[in-house]
Design an enzyme around this catalytic site. Structure first.
Site, PDB file in Angstrom:
ATOM      1  CG  ASN A   9      -1.757   1.184   1.508  1.00 51.31           C
ATOM      2  OD1 ASN A   9      -2.060   1.995   0.326  1.00 51.31           O
ATOM      3  ND2 ASN A   9      -2.328   1.359   2.764  1.00 51.31           N
ATOM      4  CD1 TRP A  10       3.667   1.091  -2.964  1.00 52.20           C
ATOM      5  CD2 TRP A  10       3.629   2.239  -4.903  1.00 52.20           C
ATOM      6  NE1 TRP A  10       4.007   0.175  -3.807  1.00 52.20           N
ATOM      7  CE2 TRP A  10       4.229   0.743  -5.149  1.00 52.20           C
ATOM      8  CE3 TRP A  10       3.643   2.966  -5.880  1.00 52.20           C
ATOM      9  CZ2 TRP A  10       4.930   0.676  -6.107  1.00 52.20           C
ATOM     10  CZ3 TRP A  10       4.220   2.879  -7.106  1.00 52.20           C
ATOM     11  CH2 TRP A  10       4.794   1.378  -7.100  1.00 52.20           C
ATOM     12  CE  LYS A  11      -0.162   3.350   4.726  1.00 52.64           C
ATOM     13  NZ  LYS A  11      -0.425   3.574   6.317  1.00 52.64           N
ATOM     14  CG  HIS A  93      -5.938   2.002   5.073  1.00 48.90           C
ATOM     15  ND1 HIS A  93      -5.406   2.875   6.001  1.00 48.90           N
ATOM     16  CD2 HIS A  93      -4.896   1.059   4.910  1.00 48.90           C
ATOM     17  CE1 HIS A  93      -4.416   2.691   6.219  1.00 48.90           C
ATOM     18  NE2 HIS A  93      -3.964   1.687   5.806  1.00 48.90           N
ATOM     19  CD  GLU A  95      -3.064   5.860   6.785  1.00 48.76           C
ATOM     20  OE1 GLU A  95      -3.057   5.852   5.511  1.00 48.76           O
ATOM     21  OE2 GLU A  95      -2.223   5.257   7.436  1.00 48.76           O
ATOM     22  CD  GLU A 165      -3.628  -2.427   7.156  1.00 51.00           C
ATOM     23  OE1 GLU A 165      -2.463  -2.457   6.996  1.00 51.00           O
ATOM     24  OE2 GLU A 165      -4.353  -1.434   7.040  1.00 51.00           O
ATOM     25  N   GLY A 171       2.129   2.188  10.824  1.00 53.04           N
ATOM     26  CA  GLY A 171       3.037   3.287  10.748  1.00 53.04           C
ATOM     27  C   GLY A 171       3.702   3.916  11.873  1.00 53.04           C
ATOM     28  CB  SER A 209       4.674  -1.997  12.026  1.00 55.36           C
ATOM     29  OG  SER A 209       4.508  -0.341  12.616  1.00 55.36           O
ATOM     30  N   GLY A 230       2.806  -1.194   4.279  1.00 62.53           N
ATOM     31  CA  GLY A 230       2.740   0.307   4.043  1.00 62.53           C
ATOM     32  C   GLY A 230       4.152   0.684   3.919  1.00 62.53           C
ATOM     33  N   GLY A 231       4.935   1.350   4.924  1.00 63.49           N
ATOM     34  CA  GLY A 231       6.155   1.894   4.756  1.00 63.49           C
ATOM     35  C   GLY A 231       7.080   1.018   3.917  1.00 63.49           C
TER      36      GLY A 231
HETATM   37  P1  PGA Z   1       2.480   0.258   7.707  1.00 60.45           P
HETATM   38  O1  PGA Z   1       1.174   0.763   7.109  1.00 60.45           O
HETATM   39  O2  PGA Z   1       3.196  -0.998   7.096  1.00 60.45           O
HETATM   40  O3  PGA Z   1       3.382   1.504   7.305  1.00 60.45           O
HETATM   41  O4  PGA Z   1       2.393   0.215   9.039  1.00 60.45           O
HETATM   42  C1  PGA Z   1       0.252  -0.561   6.781  1.00 60.45           C
HETATM   43  C2  PGA Z   1      -1.093  -0.099   6.105  1.00 60.45           C
HETATM   44  O5  PGA Z   1      -1.398   1.212   6.739  1.00 60.45           O
HETATM   45  O6  PGA Z   1      -1.367  -0.488   5.215  1.00 60.45           O
END
Ligand code: PGA
Length: 249
Positions: A9-11, A93, A95, A165, A171, A209, A230-231
């Site tokens: 997930n590149w956000k 998600h 977010e 999640e 994050g 994470s 994500g990251g």
């Molecule tokens: P993260 O994000 O791996 O940076 O914690 C995961 C996500 O929000 O899908």
């Protein structure tokens, strides 16, 4: 046996040259036996579709509209995602739920719209730290899943991928322990089974994470079928290592 799935997930990250470098770095290291997907921001979907050709990497979007089309400024329909080569789409998600006020009902409508168009939705669920500390984590997550089962029905729900999640792990560098994650994954699967969904075939990903360092121990758990990353999905080596850990599990 459920095939492992690793989704990046590149956000709201990336750019044309960064995307090309990232996919270049991943190309050639996508293992057999694992589904690997990247979800870039909307403007880059068509570019990344070209980049991933022959790389064994699928394409997903990060969100979609529940509507089919028309006067909805800023929204993107499922049919458009399909048209540019997406097969997958993230829905709900945390977010989106937090920053855009998406509730369980809207999330369920988006999942239904994705399935109607022939996309595979990845339904994101997870509790906040307050909810976990208050002993409500399982109830919150179960309600998030149940809201979608109610709208979709049992047969369609079996086609959905679920991503657990925990909000406090996204994050933050504070991942759930494999045991904590497994408890929730088993709870989600049991909830689906009790509702009448063919739960043994549903892939349940862990997200929050995930890194090359903790992926293998998460994937060793019986109900963890992959990861939503994500990251760590923004760095080719790290993402490739997570995919390799999925293949080795
Ligand atoms: P993260 O994000 O791996 O940076 O914690 C995961 C996500 O929000 O899908």
């Amino acid at each position: 046996m459920r095939k492992k799935l690793v989704v990046g997930n590149w956000k709201m990250n990336g750019g044309q040259s960064q995307n090309a470098a990232l996919i270049d770095g991943v190309r050639g290291s996508v293992p057999e036996g694992v589904d690997v997907v990247v979800c870039p921001p909307y403007p880059y979907l068509a570019q990344v579709k070209t980049l991933v050709a022959g790389a064994g990497v699928g394409l997903g979007a990060q969100d979609l509209s529940p509507r089919k089309g028309g006067a909805f400024t800023g929204d993107v329909a499922a049919s458009m995602l399909l048209d540019v080569g997406c097969e997958w789409v993230l829905v709900g998600h945390s977010e989106r739920r937090t920053l855009h006020g998406e509730d369980n009902r809207l999330v369920a409508e988006k999942v239904a719209a994705a399935l109607d168009a022939g996309l595979t939705p990845i339904l994101c669920v997870g509790e906040t730290l307050d909810e976990r500390d208050g002993g409500r984590a399982e109830a919150v997550v179960s309600a998030q899943v149940a809201a979608v089962v109610d709208v979709l029905g049992l047969v369609a729900m079996a086609k959905v991928v679920v991503a657990y999640e925990p909000v406090w792990a996204i994050g933050t560098g504070r991942t759930a322990t494999p045991e904590q994650a497994e408890v929730m994954h088993a709870c989600i699967r049991e909830g689906l089974r009790v509702a009448g969904v063919a739960a043994d075939g549903v892939r349940i990903l862990y997200g929050g994470s995930v890194t090359a360092a903790n992926a293998a121990s998460l994937f060793a758990m019986p109900d963890i079928d992959g990861a939503l990353v994500g990251g760590a999905s923004l760095v080719a080596d790290g993402f490739s290592s997570i995919c390799a850990a999925a293949a080795a599990s």
